[in-house]
Design a protein around this motif. Structure first.
Motif, mmCIF file in Angstrom:
data_model
loop_
_atom_site.group_PDB
_atom_site.id
_atom_site.type_symbol
_atom_site.label_atom_id
_atom_site.label_comp_id
_atom_site.label_asym_id
_atom_site.label_seq_id
_atom_site.Cartn_x
_atom_site.Cartn_y
_atom_site.Cartn_z
ATOM 1 N N ASN A 1 -51.865 39.709 -0.646
ATOM 2 C CA ASN A 1 -52.238 40.206 -1.975
ATOM 3 C C ASN A 1 -53.269 41.322 -1.806
ATOM 4 N N ALA A 2 -52.825 42.560 -1.919
ATOM 5 C CA ALA A 2 -53.725 43.707 -1.759
ATOM 6 C C ALA A 2 -54.337 44.147 -3.076
ATOM 7 N N SER A 3 -53.900 43.531 -4.168
ATOM 8 C CA SER A 3 -54.446 43.897 -5.474
ATOM 9 C C SER A 3 -55.749 43.142 -5.721
ATOM 10 N N SER A 4 -56.423 43.543 -6.767
ATOM 11 C CA SER A 4 -57.667 42.850 -7.139
ATOM 12 C C SER A 4 -57.407 41.692 -8.086
ATOM 13 N N ASP A 5 -56.132 41.469 -8.405
ATOM 14 C CA ASP A 5 -55.779 40.434 -9.372
ATOM 15 C C ASP A 5 -55.462 39.112 -8.685
ATOM 16 N N SER A 6 -55.862 38.020 -9.315
ATOM 17 C CA SER A 6 -55.477 36.691 -8.842
ATOM 18 C C SER A 6 -54.073 36.366 -9.343
ATOM 19 N N ILE A 7 -53.312 35.681 -8.507
ATOM 20 C CA ILE A 7 -51.930 35.357 -8.845
ATOM 21 C C ILE A 7 -51.665 33.897 -8.491
ATOM 22 N N ASP A 8 -51.018 33.157 -9.394
ATOM 23 C CA ASP A 8 -50.612 31.782 -9.125
ATOM 24 C C ASP A 8 -49.132 31.764 -8.764
ATOM 25 N N VAL A 9 -48.774 30.988 -7.734
ATOM 26 C CA VAL A 9 -47.374 30.895 -7.300
ATOM 27 C C VAL A 9 -46.974 29.429 -7.193
ATOM 28 N N ASP A 10 -45.681 29.173 -7.393
ATOM 29 C CA ASP A 10 -45.135 27.842 -7.162
ATOM 30 C C ASP A 10 -44.821 27.698 -5.677
ATOM 31 N N VAL A 11 -45.107 26.517 -5.153
ATOM 32 C CA VAL A 11 -44.899 26.268 -3.726
ATOM 33 C C VAL A 11 -43.837 25.193 -3.548
ATOM 34 N N GLU A 12 -42.848 25.484 -2.715
ATOM 35 C CA GLU A 12 -41.787 24.510 -2.438
ATOM 36 C C GLU A 12 -42.356 23.280 -1.739
ATOM 37 N N GLU A 13 -41.670 22.174 -1.924
ATOM 38 C CA GLU A 13 -42.099 20.908 -1.328
ATOM 39 C C GLU A 13 -42.096 21.017 0.197
ATOM 40 N N GLY A 14 -43.089 20.423 0.797
ATOM 41 C CA GLY A 14 -43.156 20.369 2.257
ATOM 42 C C GLY A 14 -44.077 21.400 2.862
ATOM 43 N N PHE A 15 -44.441 22.422 2.120
ATOM 44 C CA PHE A 15 -45.336 23.452 2.649
ATOM 45 C C PHE A 15 -46.796 23.012 2.526
ATOM 46 N N SER A 16 -47.575 23.362 3.545
ATOM 47 C CA SER A 16 -49.013 23.118 3.499
ATOM 48 C C SER A 16 -49.736 24.409 3.863
ATOM 49 N N VAL A 17 -51.003 24.461 3.506
ATOM 50 C CA VAL A 17 -51.799 25.667 3.765
ATOM 51 C C VAL A 17 -52.273 25.665 5.212
ATOM 52 N N LEU A 18 -51.868 26.689 5.940
ATOM 53 C CA LEU A 18 -52.324 26.848 7.323
ATOM 54 C C LEU A 18 -53.546 27.761 7.378
ATOM 55 N N CYS A 19 -53.570 28.736 6.503
ATOM 56 C CA CYS A 19 -54.703 29.672 6.439
ATOM 57 C C CYS A 19 -54.791 30.222 5.023
ATOM 58 N N HIS A 20 -55.964 30.242 4.479
ATOM 59 C CA HIS A 20 -56.211 30.826 3.156
ATOM 60 C C HIS A 20 -57.563 31.510 3.236
ATOM 61 N N SER A 21 -57.563 32.838 3.147
ATOM 62 C CA SER A 21 -58.807 33.579 3.370
ATOM 63 C C SER A 21 -59.886 33.262 2.348
ATOM 64 N N GLU A 22 -59.473 32.692 1.200
ATOM 65 C CA GLU A 22 -60.449 32.317 0.174
ATOM 66 C C GLU A 22 -60.540 30.806 0.000
ATOM 67 N N GLY B 1 -58.345 28.402 -0.552
ATOM 68 C CA GLY B 1 -57.598 27.753 -1.621
ATOM 69 C C GLY B 1 -56.680 26.656 -1.101
ATOM 70 N N ASN B 2 -56.231 25.767 -2.003
ATOM 71 C CA ASN B 2 -55.340 24.659 -1.658
ATOM 72 C C ASN B 2 -54.214 24.554 -2.678
ATOM 73 N N ILE B 3 -53.137 23.863 -2.272
ATOM 74 C CA ILE B 3 -52.005 23.613 -3.160
ATOM 75 C C ILE B 3 -52.353 22.438 -4.071
ATOM 76 N N LEU B 4 -52.252 22.632 -5.368
ATOM 77 C CA LEU B 4 -52.509 21.564 -6.334
ATOM 78 C C LEU B 4 -51.321 21.467 -7.283
ATOM 79 N N ASN B 5 -50.688 20.271 -7.308
ATOM 80 C CA ASN B 5 -49.552 20.022 -8.201
ATOM 81 C C ASN B 5 -48.449 21.069 -8.030
ATOM 82 N N GLY B 6 -48.205 21.415 -6.771
ATOM 83 C CA GLY B 6 -47.120 22.359 -6.476
ATOM 84 C C GLY B 6 -47.442 23.798 -6.775
ATOM 85 N N LYS B 7 -48.685 24.078 -7.070
ATOM 86 C CA LYS B 7 -49.085 25.456 -7.352
ATOM 87 C C LYS B 7 -50.214 25.883 -6.416
#
Length: 696
Positions: A654-675, A677-683
């Protein structure tokens, strides 16, 4: 010679044609007859020919057809007894020259044994060559014998180890001092060459992990001098080859520098900026002047300012070998930056002095081609020039252990030569790499024969610096322009294309992905201008995004030394001679960016341990990789693999200055998040200027 006093000059322009030029200030440029005189036999031959319509207002031109013997000394005599030597130098521009004088032997230069040394030099246009040897303070002169193909040779009895030598080459009646283009060593500033016993400089070999695919490479560019010159480097041999051999060096804070740092970073290849002898640093006063080394004086010996004693022929070889051996001992391959496109000074180097007009490309009017913008271009299609490049490339590979070449201004070099360089390197080492700058320079060579990025499909095994990748992700070399990662989200679609590199090349392994190198401003300095309105931490977030894109994109990642800790050159661009204060790597800056270096190490680990980030063919990329444009500002980079740490990855840029929410498919986990963040309720919430890696 006072040129205004010249009244007659004569050139052999073909193997049966002579052109004579008579000054119009001398009998109005008119002579009723001319003779060709053999100075060895005193034979005088009356020339038959005509005066031509002269294009030169100062000289009347005459053309004569006559036979003559190469290697003999001739004079032209006019009707009034005026004489001048016949100059053979322009014969090298004849199409027949290569056919008649190409020499395929591998014995040029000095061949040493304790009992004798044989010297050979290719000088077919000369009318005599004398070898001068300096041994134990005494000078010795040895006339050399002309042999087949214009090779002059002499055998000198006795032990000449460490003797100094050079050639006296005769053209048009004058002897000129020339170094040996095939010498292995020289004294400081190229004053003489030095005879060495090659048995005393064997190459130590270390078993290196084979490079199964070129896309397994991660290249790190540095300069021998810049690497260690700073007082923060912790290295003793500042600006020298030997700095790379020092273990356990550290910053003032105790963090590793030098060889230890390179070992732990995770890179696979160290690309060294030129280490061959270059012109504009005084080797006896090496720290008075600065230069990157793209001003070659000789291709056959190492740069003396990088050696502990520039007058010691063995140290010239051994200390460069020790540097490369030290890097090999840590499992790092070494790529050498070579400048086979031009020489610093045409008139002063051995190539021109031994065979005038041959080694440098000419325009149709006879003037020097200047695609390099340095005054000359190497004539790489000439057979002996091509052979010389191949011979020197083989030498660096066999004597020094080089594992690849980066060709400066490769677009000036013809395609056939580059193919031969690549094939030769791979015949000796299947993991050998060849890549370079494919810019289309305006050299006197047809465009379809230039090794340019536009012609990449003609050289499918040679890599190119990908300027589309650079300009799209970082912005062009104009400081004010932005790329996708500096906030120009109008370039989102182009950035997606750059990350996958689809269809840009014949092979994905041809794409050298970079956003920063020794040329132009560093990314940090560029963002100070293009993103002047953002605070320091925001700029650093963008720089981390750029690093992530370089390392995880399809192709071969290329990192400029210090890029991983936000190197600055004070906003300067082309700092090739700007001095150590600007160019020296500030290792203390690394201490302030430990988090970023750990981030780079994580990215490199991710790439190395997951083939989906380094697929070696387009079919695998099309089948397993896709990119999506999210809200016209964020990139979703999805990858699948059968082998690796995980089966699926999603990378969000995300090179923009805007925050964006995305849906995450089942089974994915966060390996790296520069800020963080974590997956909550599939988002997943992705902040502005943010990098995220998900794994399943």
């Amino acid at each position: 010679m006072e040129q205004t006093a010249v009244r007659m000059k004569a050139y052999a322009v073909n193997f049966n044609e002579i052109r004579v030029y008579l000054s119009k200030n001398y009998y109005n440029g008119i002579s009723s007859k001319f003779y060709l005189k053999n100075l060895e036999t005193d034979e005088l031959v009356l020339l038959s020919g005509d005066a031509l319509e002269s294009q030169n207002s100062d000289f009347q031109e005459y053309a004569f057809h006559v036979t003559f013997n190469m290697g003999k000394v001739y004079k032209i005599v006019d009707a009034y007894g005026l004489t001048c030597f016949l100059d053979f130098s322009k014969l090298s521009m004849c199409k027949e020259f290569d056919e008649l004088y190409f020499y395929d032997g591998n014995d040029l230069g000095s061949t040493y044994t304790k009992e004798k040394t044989i010297f050979k030099v290719w000088a077919p246009l000369s009318t005599g060559v004398i070898l001068k040897v300096v041994k134990d303070g005494k000078d010795y002169l040895y006339p050399m014998e002309r042999g087949l193909k214009g090779v002059y040779s002499v055998e000198v009895k006795g032990d000449l180890e460490c003797a100094h030598y050079f050639y006296l080459v005769k053209h048009a009646g004058n002897y000129d001092i020339s170094m040996d283009p095939y010498a292995y060593a020289s004294s400081s500033n190229g004053r003489t060459n030095i005879v060495v016993d090659l048995n005393k400089v064997p190459l130590k070999k270390y078993p290196l992990q084979p490079l199964e695919h070129k896309t397994d490479a991660i290249i790190y560019e540095t300069s021998v001098r810049d690497f260690s010159m700073s007082s923060t480097s912790g290295m003793k041999n500042k600006g020298k080859f030997l700095a790379f051999t020092e273990p356990h060096t550290s910053t003032d804070s105790g963090n590793p520098t030098g060889l230890d740092y390179l070992s732990c970073l995770g890179i696979t290849h160290v690309q060294l900026m030129p280490i061959n002898d270059f012109a504009t640093v005084d080797e006896k006063n090496p720290f008075e002047l600065y230069n990157w080394g793209y001003d070659p004086a000789a291709y056959n010996v190492t740069e003396g300012s990088y050696v502990s004693d520039s007058d010691n022929g063995y140290k010239r070889i051994q200390e460069a070998q020790q540097m490369i051996e030290a890097l090999h001992s840590r499992g790092l391959r070494v790529v050498l930056d070579v400048v086979y496109n031009h020489m610093h000074d045409v008139n002063m180097n051995a190539l021109e002095k031994t065979v005038p007009h041959y080694f440098f490309r000419r325009n149709n009017d006879g003037s020097l081609s200047n695609g390099s913008w340095c005054g000359n271009d190497l004539n790489t299609t000439a057979k002996m020039c091509r052979k010389y490049i191949l011979d020197m490339c083989k030498r660096w590979q066999l004597l020094y252990g080089i594992d690849g070449y980066r060709f400066d201004l490769m677009g000036i070099i013809d395609i056939e030569t580059m193919k031969l360089v690549d094939a030769q390197g791979k015949a000796l080492d299947s993991s050998f790499m060849v890549y370079g700058e494919g810019w289309n320079m305006m050299t006197a060579l047809p465009e379809n024969k230039r090794t340019t990025i536009q012609n990449n499909r003609q050289v499918p095994h040679i890599g190119f610096f990908n300027d589309f990748f650079r300009d799209t992700l970082r912005g062009t070399n104009q400081m004010e322009t932005k790329g996708y990662f500096s906030g120009d989200t109008y370039k989102t679609n182009d950035a997606m294309k750059a990350i996958c590199n689809l269809d840009m090349f014949e092979n994905i392994s041809q794409s050298i992905n970079y956003v920063e190198c020794h040329d132009n401003a560093t990314c940090y300095d560029k963002l100070l201008i293009s993103n002047y309105d953002e605070d320091e931490e925001t700029k650093k977030k963008r720089l981390r995004l750029l690093l992530a894109a370089v390392i995880l994109s399809q192709g071969i990642p290329f990192i400029h030394s210090g890029q991983e800790f936000f190197r600055t050159k004070g906003g300067q661009h082309n700092t090739y001679n700007a001095g150590d204060q600007v160019n020296a790597l500030d290792w203390n800056r690394k201490d302030c960016e430990i988090d970023t270096i750990q981030f780079v190490q994580f990215l490199i680990h991710l790439r190395k341990n997951n083939p989906c980030f380094r697929y070696d063919n387009y079919d695998m990329i099309r089948e397993n990789v896709k990119t999506e444009n999210i809200d016209h500002r964020m990139i979703k980079y999805s990858l699948h693999q059968e082998d690796g740490e995980h089966q699926d990855y999603i990378v969000y840029f995300n090179a923009s200055s805007d925050s964006i929410d995305v849906d995450v498919e089942e089974g994915f986990s966060v390996l790296c998040h520069s800020e963080k963040g974590n997956i909550l309720n599939g988002k997943l919430h992705i902040d502005g200027i943010c990098f995220v890696v998900l794994a399943r």
